[in-house]
Design a protein around this motif. Structure first.
Motif, PDB file in Angstrom:
ATOM      1  N   GLN A 296      12.447   7.447   0.597  1.00  0.00           N
ATOM      2  CA  GLN A 296      11.340   6.767   1.274  1.00  0.00           C
ATOM      3  C   GLN A 296      10.414   7.812   1.855  1.00  0.00           C
ATOM      4  O   GLN A 296      10.854   8.841   2.330  1.00  0.00           O
ATOM      5  CB  GLN A 296      11.876   5.905   2.394  1.00  0.00           C
ATOM      6  CG  GLN A 296      12.876   4.893   1.946  1.00  0.00           C
ATOM      7  CD  GLN A 296      12.468   3.494   2.311  1.00  0.00           C
ATOM      8  OE1 GLN A 296      11.636   3.284   3.157  1.00  0.00           O
ATOM      9  NE2 GLN A 296      13.068   2.535   1.656  1.00  0.00           N
ATOM     10  N   SER A 297       9.120   7.526   1.779  1.00  0.00           N
ATOM     11  CA  SER A 297       8.175   8.490   2.373  1.00  0.00           C
ATOM     12  C   SER A 297       7.839   8.109   3.789  1.00  0.00           C
ATOM     13  O   SER A 297       8.160   7.060   4.255  1.00  0.00           O
ATOM     14  CB  SER A 297       6.903   8.553   1.542  1.00  0.00           C
ATOM     15  OG  SER A 297       6.253   7.312   1.553  1.00  0.00           O
TER      16      SER A 297
ATOM     17  N   SER B 252       0.828  -1.214   0.000  1.00  0.00           N
ATOM     18  CA  SER B 252       0.000   0.000   0.000  1.00  0.00           C
ATOM     19  C   SER B 252       0.863   1.264   0.000  1.00  0.00           C
ATOM     20  O   SER B 252       0.539   2.239  -0.684  1.00  0.00           O
ATOM     21  CB  SER B 252      -0.968   0.003   1.182  1.00  0.00           C
ATOM     22  OG  SER B 252      -0.269   0.024   2.402  1.00  0.00           O
ATOM     23  N   ARG B 253       1.960   1.264   0.745  1.00  0.00           N
ATOM     24  CA  ARG B 253       2.853   2.430   0.745  1.00  0.00           C
ATOM     25  C   ARG B 253       3.534   2.582  -0.610  1.00  0.00           C
ATOM     26  O   ARG B 253       3.667   3.690  -1.125  1.00  0.00           O
ATOM     27  CB  ARG B 253       3.894   2.325   1.851  1.00  0.00           C
ATOM     28  CG  ARG B 253       4.732   3.599   1.952  1.00  0.00           C
ATOM     29  CD  ARG B 253       5.675   3.578   3.104  1.00  0.00           C
ATOM     30  NE  ARG B 253       6.808   2.749   2.732  1.00  0.00           N
ATOM     31  CZ  ARG B 253       7.700   2.269   3.575  1.00  0.00           C
ATOM     32  NH1 ARG B 253       7.585   2.502   4.865  1.00  0.00           N
ATOM     33  NH2 ARG B 253       8.706   1.548   3.161  1.00  0.00           N
TER      34      ARG B 253
ATOM     35  N   ARG C 291       0.974   4.000  -2.961  1.00  0.00           N
ATOM     36  CA  ARG C 291       0.749   5.415  -2.667  1.00  0.00           C
ATOM     37  C   ARG C 291       1.888   6.268  -3.204  1.00  0.00           C
ATOM     38  O   ARG C 291       1.661   7.304  -3.843  1.00  0.00           O
ATOM     39  CB  ARG C 291       0.601   5.635  -1.159  1.00  0.00           C
ATOM     40  CG  ARG C 291       0.256   7.091  -0.826  1.00  0.00           C
ATOM     41  CD  ARG C 291       0.504   7.439   0.611  1.00  0.00           C
ATOM     42  NE  ARG C 291       1.939   7.443   0.808  1.00  0.00           N
ATOM     43  CZ  ARG C 291       2.553   7.092   1.934  1.00  0.00           C
ATOM     44  NH1 ARG C 291       1.858   6.712   2.971  1.00  0.00           N
ATOM     45  NH2 ARG C 291       3.855   7.125   2.032  1.00  0.00           N
ATOM     46  N   ASP C 292       3.126   5.852  -2.967  1.00  0.00           N
ATOM     47  CA  ASP C 292       4.282   6.594  -3.465  1.00  0.00           C
ATOM     48  C   ASP C 292       4.274   6.658  -4.994  1.00  0.00           C
ATOM     49  O   ASP C 292       4.604   7.685  -5.582  1.00  0.00           O
ATOM     50  CB  ASP C 292       5.581   5.967  -2.977  1.00  0.00           C
ATOM     51  CG  ASP C 292       5.831   6.214  -1.490  1.00  0.00           C
ATOM     52  OD1 ASP C 292       5.108   7.028  -0.878  1.00  0.00           O
ATOM     53  OD2 ASP C 292       6.767   5.580  -0.960  1.00  0.00           O
TER      54      ASP C 292
END
Length: 81
Positions: free
Chosen positions: A80-81, A3-4, A7-8
């Protein structure tokens, strides 16, 4: 993790979408025209297409993660977010 990653990828695709207008009149102040070379323009289109595909990916592998990280860094995003 997926999911991350998605999203990114979606954030990157949204950012790159602004460059789609670069074929328009460069003297028009109401376009997203920039001083991109043809190769830079094609690179952004490839990166945009990859980002869109990753934004809807059901699974990702280490190569996808590395490629997204590299593209994000190319455009000034943190690794990385």
């Amino acid at each position: 993790m997926v999911s991350r990653f998605r999203r990114d990828a979606a954030i990157l695709a949204a950012y790159l979408a602004q460059f789609e207008n670069t074929e328009s009149n460069c003297t028009d102040p109401h376009t997203a025209a920039t001083a991109l070379t043809p190769e830079e323009h094609h690179q952004r289109r490839r990166d945009y297409a990859d980002s869109l595909a990753w934004a809807t990916a059901k699974q990702v592998n280490d190569e996808d993660i590395a490629a997204l990280t590299q593209i994000r860094q190319r455009y000034g995003f943190p690794p990385q977010s």
